[in-house]
Enzyme design. Structure first.
Site, short mmCIF file in Angstrom:
data_model
loop_
_atom_site.label_atom_id
_atom_site.label_comp_id
_atom_site.label_asym_id
_atom_site.label_seq_id
_atom_site.Cartn_x
_atom_site.Cartn_y
_atom_site.Cartn_z
N ASP A 24 0.89 -1.15 -0.02
CA ASP A 24 -0.03 -0.15 0.10
C ASP A 24 1.04 1.35 -0.01
O ASP A 24 2.11 1.21 0.61
CB ASP A 24 -1.10 0.21 1.21
CG ASP A 24 -2.19 -1.10 0.99
OD1 ASP A 24 -2.20 -1.16 -0.02
OD2 ASP A 24 -2.63 -1.50 1.97
N THR A 25 0.54 2.49 -0.63
CA THR A 25 1.14 3.42 -0.82
C THR A 25 0.37 4.59 -0.88
O THR A 25 -0.91 4.64 -1.17
CB THR A 25 1.84 3.36 -2.30
OG1 THR A 25 2.65 1.89 -2.17
CG2 THR A 25 2.64 4.37 -2.70
N ILE A 26 0.90 5.93 -0.91
CA ILE A 26 0.25 7.11 -1.31
C ILE A 26 0.94 7.57 -2.71
O ILE A 26 2.01 7.48 -2.61
CB ILE A 26 0.18 8.11 -0.18
CG1 ILE A 26 1.51 8.50 0.38
CG2 ILE A 26 -0.39 7.51 0.88
CD1 ILE A 26 2.15 9.67 -0.33
#
Length: 577
Positions: free
Chosen positions: A384-386
């Site tokens: 998961d990342t932004i």
């Protein structure tokens, strides 16, 4: 790029979004006036500056930073700091960072690889002694040096205008006073707590009485405020060579870990040259390995050989060609993408038009590729990342992606620091001789990739689509939606997405694709197209949520006006002034 009239907004509550993801093949709602589909809202348009992030408060912090005289880079750093507090399910200062920056002064793009290396005292032999064939997802073993803070200061030194203490001040205030937790973030936080609660420091610093904060509940993180204040006072060395690094060292020594003070103190990120391919007159830019950005360029090169002016969006032919191009690019991704200090990839050859023509010839219009071998270059030089993007009144545009890797990272939260260390080391292969095999002091294969598009040497679009292996697939779909299908910026992100899964991986998780993998489709693709895929031999499934998170800014090259778009599947916001 062609621009179309946007359509009306649809509901964005999480439950509806998840239901939407599950209803594969359902008819997409059309605008009552235009009959057009896909766009949840109009593009945001502003004359001076723009920010698009996955949290409205972070977007506002970015705008406030630029209104106060900060550059787009100051705004990106300020927003990234805020997201580490507000969206710890995807990022934080315990993770890594990559960026592509358009500098209006020099009229060129710059790239930064802010990834950390594996602990120097952790060897392949230790994993073998433990009987492991894969690196665990959580705990001390997958932890690598966090590169984000170093990247902030390196990027700020070249492109910043405001003091770092001013950039970090809004997040420090929110960390002390609190902010209400957004809906999608609350959902993923709740999913992470059961998995990570066994690791020391997590429950004490990332739960409320042992549970995740709920939607709208006020969340405070005074420990993170203290850490950011120390960084604001002492710079990057306060993080890598001061008490923060000493606390990390002691924490891992006490919990069977290997990340040390020496690993922290010796860390440095790298300036890298972005690489590009031209897709129908538009130059699409990515960063070279150890990331997977060039997979998007390989896919685009293959797809450029097909005439999409006569292939409708969402048709069986569109979906089939996209999936087959992805399989071919990902076979090379599994073979060649790794830390270039240990295993240099033949990047120029991989993204060449000549090689793309060879690979394109392997695609059949009446069958599917079950197994794909990587290409062999003529000679070797061997989650998961932004994602967020900002643009300022001077014309600087920042494309920035940052991640703890899997969800909230490793679960390892050193006492009193208010952040979790990443588990990016899980991406290594425990197999001798593989380009991405584990070694001390090595950067693992990376999934996080910022994207950029220029035309005729001028900046056009800064964009990204976070989400593990979805990222290069998402980049290609955005470029095709804009260039081939004439969509607007918001519409390009809202259009239903394709996700192909189970290709051969560079991480040892899938030794070799032998059955063609699986195609996952969002709501909005016609049943006729899905049936057509199945008739060709594709295995089609529905899936909830692997379709990534998009943000983008487009600059009108004639007027300088900015257009912003934000992911309708997340909590975010595009805004400008």
């Amino acid at each position: 790029m062609p621009v179309r009239t946007p359509t009306r907004r649809r509901g964005a509550v999480l439950a509806a979004a998840l239901l939407s993801f599950a209803l594969v093949g359902a008819a997409a709602a059309a605008d009552r006036i235009t009959g057009r589909t896909f766009a949840t809202r109009s593009d945001v348009i502003a004359p001076h500056a723009m920010a698009a992030t996955s949290h409205p408060l972070a977007t506002q912090i970015a705008l406030d930073t630029m209104k106060a005289g900060g550059s787009a880079m100051d705004a990106a750093i300020a927003a990234n700091a805020a997201l580490g507090l507000m969206e710890p399910t995807g990022n934080g200062i315990g993770g890594d960072l990559f960026a592509i920056v358009w500098d209006p002064r020099t009229q060129r793009l710059y790239g930064y690889d802010g990834s950390g290396r594996s602990p120097r005292s952790l060897t392949m032999a230790h994993f073998q002694e433990l009987g492991l064939t894969e690196i665990p997802a959580h705990g001390p073993l997958p932890v690598s040096v966090p590169g984000t803070v170093d990247a902030w200061f390196a990027l700020h030194e070249r492109f910043g205008k405001r003091r770092m203490r001013d950039n970090l001040a809004p997040t420090i205030r929110y960390a002390r006073e609190g902010h209400p937790v957004a809906e999608t973030i609350a959902y993923y936080w709740d999913r992470s707590v059961p998995r990570l609660s066994r690791w020391p420091g997590f429950v004490e610093q990332f739960t409320i009485d042992g549970r995740a904060p709920r939607t709208g509940e006020i969340w405070r993180n005074p420990n993170l405020a203290d850490t950011l204040e120390a960084i604001a006072r002492g710079g990057r060395d306060a993080f890598y060579k001061g008490d923060i690094a000493r606390t990390i060292d002691a924490y891992f020594k006490a919990n069977d870990g290997f990340l040390s003070y020496e690993d922290m103190a010796s860390h440095t990120g790298n300036w890298v040259e972005p690489v590009s391919t031209n897709y129908r007159g538009y130059d699409v830019w990515e960063l070279p390995p150890s990331g997977q950005g060039i997979a998007a360029l390989q896919m685009l090169n293959i797809l450029e050989g097909f005439d999409f002016s006569s292939i409708p969006f969402g048709s069986t032919e569109h979906l089939h060609l996209f999936v087959e191009a992805k399989k071919l690019a990902f076979a090379d991704r599994a073979r060649w993408y790794a830390d270039p200090d240990f295993a240099p990839a033949p990047v120029e050859w991989l993204i060449s038009k000549e090689y793309a023509a060879e690979r394109r010839a392997l695609i059949s219009t009446d069958g599917v590729l079950r197994e794909v071998q990587p290409g062999t270059p003529p000679q070797l030089d061997e989650g998961d990342t932004i994602y967020l993007t900002t643009a300022d009144a001077d014309g600087m545009m920042v494309s920035l992606i940052q991640s703890n890797y899997r969800g909230m990272g490793s679960g390892m939260a050193p006492p009193g620091l208010g952040f979790i260390l990443q588990d990016r080391g899980e991406m290594f292969v425990l197999k001798e001789g593989h380009p991405n095999s584990y070694a001390p002091g090595k950067r693992p294969f990376h999934t996080i990739i910022p994207g950029f598009v220029t035309k005729d040497g001028r900046p056009l679009v800064s964009f990204g689509v976070m989400g593990g292996a979805m990222q290069p697939q998402g980049h290609v779909q955005i470029v095709m939606n804009l260039v081939d299908f004439g969509m607007g910026l918001q519409e390009a992100g809202d259009a239903p997405r394709i996700h192909h899964d189970l290709s051969t991986e560079p991480t040892g998780q899938n030794t070799m694709m032998t059955d063609g993998g699986v195609v996952q489709l969002e709501t909005g693709f016609p049943y006729e197209s899905i049936r057509g895929l199945m008739q060709l031999g594709h295995r089609v499934e529905y899936a909830i949520g692997p379709y990534g998170g998009y943000q983008a800014i487009r600059r009108d090259p004639e007027t300088g006006v900015y257009f912003g778009a934000s992911e309708s599947r997340k909590d975010g916001q595009a805004a400008g002034y």
